[in-house]
Write an enzyme that holds these catalytic residues in place. Structure first.
Site, PDB file in Angstrom:
ATOM      1  CE  LYS A 198      92.312   3.477   7.368  1.00 44.76           C
ATOM      2  NZ  LYS A 198      93.754   3.810   7.270  1.00 44.76           N
ATOM      3  N   GLY A 251      92.377   1.431  17.639  1.00 44.76           N
ATOM      4  CA  GLY A 251      92.941   2.767  17.471  1.00 44.76           C
ATOM      5  C   GLY A 251      92.574   3.634  18.658  1.00 44.76           C
ATOM      6  CB  SER A 252      92.782   7.247  19.143  1.00 41.89           C
ATOM      7  OG  SER A 252      91.971   7.698  18.072  1.00 41.89           O
ATOM      8  CD  GLU A 273      90.357  -4.970  21.800  1.00 43.16           C
ATOM      9  OE1 GLU A 273      90.921  -4.413  22.760  1.00 43.16           O
ATOM     10  OE2 GLU A 273      89.638  -5.969  21.922  1.00 43.16           O
ATOM     11  CD  GLU A 405      96.653   5.764  24.181  1.00 39.56           C
ATOM     12  OE1 GLU A 405      95.845   6.236  23.358  1.00 39.56           O
ATOM     13  OE2 GLU A 405      96.826   4.545  24.321  1.00 39.56           O
TER      14      GLU A 405
HETATM   15  P1  NAP Z   1      93.776   6.473  15.193  1.00 37.76           P
HETATM   16  O1  NAP Z   1      94.172   7.820  14.793  1.00 37.76           O
HETATM   17  O2  NAP Z   1      92.493   6.278  15.887  1.00 37.76           O
HETATM   18  O3  NAP Z   1      93.869   5.584  13.887  1.00 37.76           O
HETATM   19  C1  NAP Z   1      93.594   4.208  13.882  1.00 37.76           C
HETATM   20  C2  NAP Z   1      93.083   3.806  12.511  1.00 37.76           C
HETATM   21  O4  NAP Z   1      91.842   4.477  12.260  1.00 37.76           O
HETATM   22  C3  NAP Z   1      94.009   4.196  11.372  1.00 37.76           C
HETATM   23  O5  NAP Z   1      93.939   3.198  10.370  1.00 37.76           O
HETATM   24  C4  NAP Z   1      93.382   5.489  10.895  1.00 37.76           C
HETATM   25  O6  NAP Z   1      93.723   5.791   9.560  1.00 37.76           O
HETATM   26  C5  NAP Z   1      91.911   5.179  11.035  1.00 37.76           C
HETATM   27  N1  NAP Z   1      91.036   6.362  11.116  1.00 37.76           N
HETATM   28  C6  NAP Z   1      91.342   7.624  11.481  1.00 37.76           C
HETATM   29  N2  NAP Z   1      90.247   8.412  11.419  1.00 37.76           N
HETATM   30  C7  NAP Z   1      89.225   7.634  10.998  1.00 37.76           C
HETATM   31  C8  NAP Z   1      87.830   7.875  10.736  1.00 37.76           C
HETATM   32  N3  NAP Z   1      87.285   9.062  10.892  1.00 37.76           N
HETATM   33  N4  NAP Z   1      87.085   6.830  10.335  1.00 37.76           N
HETATM   34  C9  NAP Z   1      87.612   5.599  10.179  1.00 37.76           C
HETATM   35  N5  NAP Z   1      88.918   5.326  10.396  1.00 37.76           N
HETATM   36  C10 NAP Z   1      89.714   6.331  10.804  1.00 37.76           C
HETATM   37  O7  NAP Z   1      94.861   5.827  16.142  1.00 37.76           O
HETATM   38  P2  NAP Z   1      96.431   5.888  15.950  1.00 37.76           P
HETATM   39  O8  NAP Z   1      96.907   7.159  16.521  1.00 37.76           O
HETATM   40  O9  NAP Z   1      96.811   5.503  14.577  1.00 37.76           O
HETATM   41  O10 NAP Z   1      96.868   4.657  16.881  1.00 37.76           O
HETATM   42  C11 NAP Z   1      97.151   4.799  18.207  1.00 37.76           C
HETATM   43  C12 NAP Z   1      95.939   4.477  19.060  1.00 37.76           C
HETATM   44  O11 NAP Z   1      95.572   3.112  18.899  1.00 37.76           O
HETATM   45  C13 NAP Z   1      96.205   4.634  20.523  1.00 37.76           C
HETATM   46  O12 NAP Z   1      95.130   5.280  21.140  1.00 37.76           O
HETATM   47  C14 NAP Z   1      96.336   3.213  21.015  1.00 37.76           C
HETATM   48  O13 NAP Z   1      96.070   3.048  22.373  1.00 37.76           O
HETATM   49  C15 NAP Z   1      95.359   2.518  20.163  1.00 37.76           C
HETATM   50  N6  NAP Z   1      95.635   1.064  20.129  1.00 37.76           N
HETATM   51  C16 NAP Z   1      94.790   0.225  20.798  1.00 37.76           C
HETATM   52  C17 NAP Z   1      95.044  -1.137  20.830  1.00 37.76           C
HETATM   53  C18 NAP Z   1      94.120  -2.075  21.559  1.00 37.76           C
HETATM   54  O14 NAP Z   1      94.129  -3.251  21.247  1.00 37.76           O
HETATM   55  N7  NAP Z   1      93.329  -1.624  22.509  1.00 37.76           N
HETATM   56  C19 NAP Z   1      96.147  -1.647  20.149  1.00 37.76           C
HETATM   57  C20 NAP Z   1      96.997  -0.764  19.486  1.00 37.76           C
HETATM   58  C21 NAP Z   1      96.711   0.599  19.487  1.00 37.76           C
HETATM   59  P3  NAP Z   1      94.960   6.828   9.275  1.00 37.76           P
HETATM   60  O15 NAP Z   1      96.124   6.339  10.014  1.00 37.76           O
HETATM   61  O16 NAP Z   1      95.148   6.773   7.833  1.00 37.76           O
HETATM   62  O17 NAP Z   1      94.487   8.160   9.750  1.00 37.76           O
END
Ligand code: NAP
Ligand code: MG
Length: 501
Positions: A198, A251-252, A273, A405
């Site tokens: 996804k 993700g977050s 991650e 962050e």
């Molecule tokens: P996010 O809100 O956590 O979303 C990440 C993914 O999870 C998206 O596909 C999102 O879908 C999905 N998601 C959201 N709520 C969910 C739930 N309840 N159950 C299952 N999936 C769910 O993060 P973001 O704001 O898009 O991305 C930024 C974050 O990613 C930052 O914290 C960054 O540090 C982190 N990141 C980490 C790495 C690493 O390798 N450590 C690399 C890149 C980014 P939707 O977008 O459709 O809501």
């Protein structure tokens, strides 16, 4: 029924005719069991170009019932084959074919990647290179995943098999979607797993195009399924699904915790991650010019939307003012603009939500008394989610802009006295993804590297990635390691076989 998008306007300046062709070829569907299908609900959502807020394409909005279908297909492909039953050599050939197709479609993939999340085209190009190298690197693994024999009683022959885990649910963010998707898929495929992926709904077009290339490479039906949709619906359905064996999430940290909770009912394997608030530490004896270049790249690269962004820049008191002056100059040199505009070095942030979030943090920094050395507001463009590259000085480690962050082009600069102070402040965070150290004192560099609680430490460089080196976080920045031999352990399980002779 939403109106058809005005693609030429939305994709402003894309050069590859194939980019426009892809965007124009109707609503983008879900990839389930080797076929492109609309969502069962019939719903679509708009994929937006963050540089001009125009609609690039409509995308089928996957829901729970689509995730169910995709998991069913992945299960069948895993249990009945052919994927988990292929000769490892054949898995290698498929992955090399994907790598080759990525290279051959370079221009289109780079453009779609940039249109998806707003990155300048140079950034899109970089992600194509990374995607190609990820598939190439992981293509080498299938033939090198060994079991062991173990010393035993004379009448026993004991050995281990290293086997795939099964159906992997993979959930990725929007900040580098082509690389994130390639990374997740290459891990799972090289180890013989099947996948339901996804992507983030903000940036899924390039991931769907990658799906087409996987089909072109002949990856058997059901092995890779791609279901865009919203996190709380499609993402939650995937992470809660009883027939998913492993969830790999990027993700977050907040969402990561939800994923972990969802894994409990069926005790899924989980790898995470997550976010970071990484310290980039500049000692007074360092190569200041090099440190400046990397510090600026570390926080302004990809508009600060990088999990490994060096967002807390610690500068030793003696060179603090000189360094800040240099960093402000680096910020001044950036040209905010759309993906294909000549001279653009910094794109917008990905969405309206993200725009408001980043500007909210900038206001919090001002309110808490940090000094805005440069930037501190939205970009001058009438449309698009632009943020000025911003440098805050006079930051304390207990301020919101130093603790949370931001995921935008916002540097927090903090002075430090000596080595102990740098290590103490650097580690004073709930995160532990990455860290940078600049010094000419080789023994101090290695000592500080050991003391910093972070999964990756860069000495006299920053943000260097190597797929042969493990990647992942300490503390609340994650669980498990991607890339390298460590990731193979994470996508396989071990079976002990005992034979009485
Ligand atoms: P996010 O809100 O956590 O979303 C990440 C993914 O999870 C998206 O596909 C999102 O879908 C999905 N998601 C959201 N709520 C969910 C739930 N309840 N159950 C299952 N999936 C769910 O993060 P973001 O704001 O898009 O991305 C930024 C974050 O990613 C930052 O914290 C960054 O540090 C982190 N990141 C980490 C790495 C690493 O390798 N450590 C690399 C890149 C980014 P939707 O977008 O459709 O809501
Ligand atoms: Mg988008």
């Amino acid at each position: 029924m939403a109106a058809a998008p005005k693609v030429e306007i939305a994709a402003q300046g894309a050069k590859s005719p194939r980019t426009l062709e892809f965007l124009k070829s109707g609503p983008k569907n879900l990839l389930i069991n080797g076929k492109w299908v609309p969502a069962k609900s019939g719903k679509t959502f708009e994929s937006i170009n963050p540089a001009n807020e125009e609609v690039l394409a409509l995308v089928a909005e996957g829901g729970k019932e689509d995730i169910d279908e995709a998991v069913k297909a992945a299960r069948a492909a895993f249990e009945e084959g052919p994927w988990s039953k292929l000769r490892p050599h054949d898995r290698t050939k498929y992955l090399l074919k994907v790598a080759d197709l990525i290279e051959r479609n370079r221009e289109e993939l780079a453009e779609l990647s940039s249109l998806d999340n707003g990155a300048p085209i140079m950034g899109g190009q970089g992600l194509v290179t990374a995607a190609n190298e990820l598939f190439t690197y992981f293509a080498g693994w299938p033939t090198k995943i060994y079991g062991e024999t173990s010393p035993s009683a004379p009448d026993m022959f004991n050995y281990t098999l290293r086997e795939p885990i099964g159906v992997c649910g993979q959930i990725i963010p929007w900040n580098g979607p082509l690389m994130s998707a390639s990374n997740k898929l290459a891990h799972a495929l090289s180890t013989g797993n099947t996948v339901v992926l996804k992507p983030a709904e903000q940036a899924c077009l390039v991931v769907l195009r990658l799906g087409e290339l996987l089909m072109e490479a002949g990856i058997p039906e059901g092995v890779v399924n791609i279901v865009p949709g919203f996190g709380p619906v499609a993402g939650a359905a995937l992470s809660n699904h009883p027939d998913v064996d492993k969830v790999a999430f990027t993700g977050s940290t907040t969402t990561g915790k939800e994923i972990l909770k969802a894994s409990v009912a069926t005790l899924k394997h989980v790898s995470l991650e997550l976010g970071g608030k990484s310290p980039h530490i500049i000692f007074a004896d360092s190569d200041l010019e090099g440190a400046l270049n990397y510090a600026a790249m570390g926080i302004f690269g990809n508009t600060g939307q990088a999990c490994i962004a060096g967002s807390r820049i610690f500068v030793q008191e003696k060179v603090h003012d000189q360094f800040v002056e240099g960093l402000v100059n680096k910020a001044k040199q950036h040209k905010l603009g759309a993906q294909f505009e000549a001279g653009t070095t910094m794109g917008p942030v990905v969405s309206k939500v993200q725009h408001q979030r980043v500007l909210g943090y900038i206001n919090a920094g001002k309110q808490e008394g940090a000094h805005t050395a440069i930037g501190g507001g939205p970009g001058p463009q009438p449309r698009g989610f632009f943020v000025q590259p911003t440098v805050f000085t006079g930051v304390r480690n207990d301020m919101k802009i130093a603790r949370e962050e931001i995921f935008g082009p916002v540097a927090a600069v903090l002075p430090f006295k000596d080595e102990n102070d740098a290590v103490f402040q650097g580690n004073d965070t709930t995160y532990g993804l990455a860290a940078g150290i600049w010094t000419r004192d080789i023994s101090r560099a290695h000592k500080v590297a050991r003391k910093l609680k972070a999964g990756m430490v860069w000495i006299n460089c920053y943000m260097v990635l190597d797929f042969a080196m493990p990647f992942g976080g300490y503390k609340q920045s994650g669980q498990g390691r991607e890339f390298s031999n460590h990731s193979i352990d994470m996508y396989t399980q071990v079976k002990s076989v005992f034979v009485k002779l």
